[in-house]
Design an enzyme around this catalytic site. Structure first.
Site, short mmCIF file in Angstrom:
data_model
loop_
_atom_site.label_atom_id
_atom_site.label_comp_id
_atom_site.label_asym_id
_atom_site.label_seq_id
_atom_site.Cartn_x
_atom_site.Cartn_y
_atom_site.Cartn_z
N ASP A 1 -1.50 -1.29 5.79
CA ASP A 1 -1.48 -0.82 7.17
C ASP A 1 -2.60 -1.45 7.98
OD1 ASP A 1 0.69 0.89 7.55
OD2 ASP A 1 -0.30 2.46 6.35
N ASP B 1 -8.08 2.31 6.29
CA ASP B 1 -7.72 2.38 4.87
C ASP B 1 -7.04 1.11 4.40
OD1 ASP B 1 -8.78 4.72 4.14
OD2 ASP B 1 -6.89 5.87 4.12
N ASP C 1 -4.82 -0.19 9.59
CA ASP C 1 -5.88 0.79 9.87
C ASP C 1 -7.05 0.58 8.91
OD1 ASP C 1 -4.93 1.68 7.49
OD2 ASP C 1 -4.01 3.53 8.29
N GLU D 1 0.83 -1.20 0.00
CA GLU D 1 0.00 0.00 0.00
C GLU D 1 0.87 1.26 0.00
OE1 GLU D 1 -2.28 0.20 3.57
OE2 GLU D 1 -3.05 2.22 3.17
#
Ligand code: TSJ
Length: 637
Positions: free
Chosen positions: A500, A504, A502, A427
């Site tokens: 990640d 996103d 998170d 990413e």
């Protein structure tokens, strides 16, 4: 059907049977096992003609113990009157004069008897003996031939019978000097006899084997070619309730079609002219296909399923999963091509088109639900066609992987042995940069992904393929997609999604999994897909650096330390903030990293979940993303 008044003078006296024995290949193609079986069809075709003329209901074929063949029909019986040109009985003329078969019969739909339509005299020429018995006008007549067609017994009365009892019986024994083999194969005969039964509805055909333990099969199909379609679709999953059956006649050309779509992708379209398989199609098949494509397009447009801007459905689209029999009866068929497997008569194209169009259009009007199923099937086929084309274009380039640079994106590994190679889908560009520096360049390839991957659940295949990220992934994997997918071409043993921890990150992970699920399912099923798990905390004490995934692990680790140990806890930043060394240590180094294998447990459930998460419904998707990746991973993907 054409004229019924048989005129014996039609028989053309051409040449003697010696010519046939000298060059049998000229008359029956080959003298191998195929030619041997061809003799049976030369005889059976005559009985079928009698059935087509409407005078015969039952044909029996027997393989006798000595591998001679007997064919019996219950037709009118071959005429026995003396033939004006030859001065002998018509029966004998048919059997001893070459080409006599050509015009003989005079019925409108004379079957041209396989290869050359020369019939009985050729069989006689290539047999060591033949016996013909005719029941007609209450009398039983017989004649016999031997040694390649020499008359042994001229036609004579051998008894009497009920005047209602009529028919022809022929027994022949193929000449062992001519043929490589004289052993008949039951199943070869059975397949064609069943086909003849399908093609001639209501006609009963039986096959008996008198050899060995004996066998018998009887075929009779009231539904004709509709039952043929049903038979062909038996091992498939039909998507229509009924079989479409239509027929019509124009200018003496009769056309009959039966069809049904199944859930598969290949088609089974067989066409016949006068019961002869036209393997290479021809004008009858062309007419039907042209009309099929046209009618489906116009119906789809009229009902606004196919929009103005949409490309029209092609002939390929409308035949996907189609099982179809086209049967044409023609008084004067012209067979073309090397193997005479193509109907050439040009007038038939228009006739077949209009007969089919009329019947099929009516069917669609009267059966809107069935129509919808057909249109949907062909629309899906069209989308797949476009996707397959793009996939081909993409995969065609995969040979040049070393020279093209993926628009500057894929940083490939040096080793070309897929079993040791990995690809990281990373990413963001900055994490990508660190990953490139921190990787083992021999075996680890890096593909940084910018922004979000297209949601393929909502996009049509062709749109998905116009997305650059997706194209790059497809090219990198090397397997192709859709029809052309080939797992053995996968260029990496492990595909590692590195995002990640998170919201996103989990969104991107789900989008990637959706892509894999839709386009590369076998890769997931074969266990090639992993999620990297970047740690959330680093605990340092002395020279030791311990990375852990979450709070629980952190607390557990600290509790395990000696009470006096001085330690430091750092909360890890996002992937993009790690330097190359950190990234290597935490996420990439095969000795330290933690990977989670993505598996597809229950495909159907996962599919539904994907659709729910990734499809039109916004609410469950948002909820899913908010709940972080847990849902997807609990799905056992
Ligand atoms: F040709 C053959 F000898 F090989 C042969 C012919 C073999 C077999 C098994 C059957 C036949 C055959 C021929 N069956 N039925 C007929 N029918 C006629 O030849 C026939 C009968 C009556 C009339 C008529 O106009 O009265 C016309 C024909 C052609």
């Amino acid at each position: 059907m054409a004229e019924n008044n048989y005129d014996a003078s039609d028989i053309q006296v051409l040449e003697g049977l010696e010519a046939v024995r000298k060059r049998p290949g000229m008359y029956i193609g080959t003298t191998d096992v195929k030619g041997l079986h061809h003799l049976v069809w030369e005889i059976v075709d005559n009985a079928i003609d009698e059935a087509l003329a409407g005078f015969c209901k039952h044909i029996e074929i027997t393989i006798n113990k000595d591998n001679s063949i007997t064919v019996v029909d219950d037709g009118r019986g071959i005429p026995v009157a003396v033939h004006p040109k030859t001065g002998i009985s018509t029966v004998e003329t048919v059997y001893t004069v070459l080409h006599a078969g050509g015009k003989f019969g005079g019925g409108g739909y004379k079957v041209s008897g396989g290869l050359h339509g020369v019939g009985a005299s050729v069989v006689n020429a290539l047999s060591s003996w033949v016996e013909v018995t005719v029941k007609r006008d209450g009398k039983i007549y017989q004649c016999k031939f031997e040694n390649g067609g020499k008359t042994k017994e001229k036609l004579h009365e051998i008894g009497s019978c009920e005047s209602t009892s009529t028919g022809t019986t022929v027994t022949f024994k193929p000449d062992a000097e001519i043929f490589d083999t004289d052993i008949y194969d039951y199943d070869t005969l059975k397949v064609r006899i069943r086909e003849l039964a399908f093609l001639n509805k209501g006609l009963r055909l039986s096959l008996t084997d008198e050899r060995g333990e004996g066998k018998k099969d009887t075929f009779m199909y009231e539904g004709g070619i509709s039952e043929y379609v049903k038979y062909l679709n038996k091992s498939k999953t039909p998507i229509q309730e009924e079989i479409i059956h239509l027929e019509g006649e124009e200018d003496g050309v009769y056309l009959e079609v039966a069809m049904q779509y199944n859930s598969g992708y290949s088609d089974s379209i067989y066409s016949f002219v006068n019961n002869i398989n036209t393997h290479d199609g021809g004008t009858h098949e062309e007419g039907v296909r042209r009309a099929l494509t046209r009618i489906i397009n116009s119906y789809a447009k009229k009902n606004n399923i196919l929009k103005e801007k949409d490309e029209p459905l092609t002939g390929e689209d409308v035949k996907e999963g189609l099982t179809m029999i086209v049967s044409c009866k023609h008084p004067n068929p012209q067979f073309e091509g090397q193997t005479k497997g193509r109907l050439g008569n040009s007038e038939v194209r228009k006739i077949a088109d209009s007969v089919f169009a009329e019947g099929f259009e009516r069917f669609l009007m009267e059966n809107p639900e069935e129509a919808r199923v057909i249109i949907d099937k062909t629309m899906t086929a069209a989308r797949a066609r476009v996707a397959a084309k793009r996939a081909r274009e993409l995969t065609r380039r995969k040979g040049d992987l070393d020279t093209i640079n993926f628009g500057g994106k894929l940083v490939d590994c040096k080793d070309k042995d897929p079993s040791v190679c990995e690809i990281f889908l990373v990413e963001g560009d900055s994490a990508g940069g660190s990953a490139i520096k921190g990787r083992d360049s021999m075996t680890q390839a890096i593909l940084p992904l910018r922004g979000k991957i297209l949601n393929v659940e909502k996009a049509r295949l062709d749109k998905a393929l116009s997305n650059e990220e997706i194209r790059t992934i497809i090219t990198a994997f090397g397997t192709g997609i859709g029809d052309e997918f080939d797992l053995s071409k996968l260029r990496y043993d492990k595909i590692i999604i590195m995002t990640d921890a998170d919201v996103d990150g989990s969104h991107i992970r789900v989008l990637l999994l959706t892509l894999f699920y839709r386009f590369f399912r076998p890769i997931v099923e074969a266990g090639h897909v992993y999620a990297a798990q970047p740690p959330l905390y680093r605990i340092s004490h002395g020279k030791v650096r311990k990375y852990v995934l979450n709070e629980d692990e952190r607390d557990e680790y600290i509790a395990s330390l000696n009470p006096n140990t001085r330690y430091e806890i750092a909360r890890m930043k996002g992937l993009g903030e790690m330097d190359a060394e950190e990234l290597n240590e935490t996420t990439m180094d095969i000795n330290q990293r933690i990977l989670r294998k993505i598996t597809v447990g229950d495909l159907a459930d996962a599919d539904a979940a994907f659709s729910k998460i990734m499809g039109e419904e916004v609410a469950p998707r948002r909820q899913f993303i908010e709940e972080n990746a847990v849902y997807v991973e609990n799905l056992d993907i």
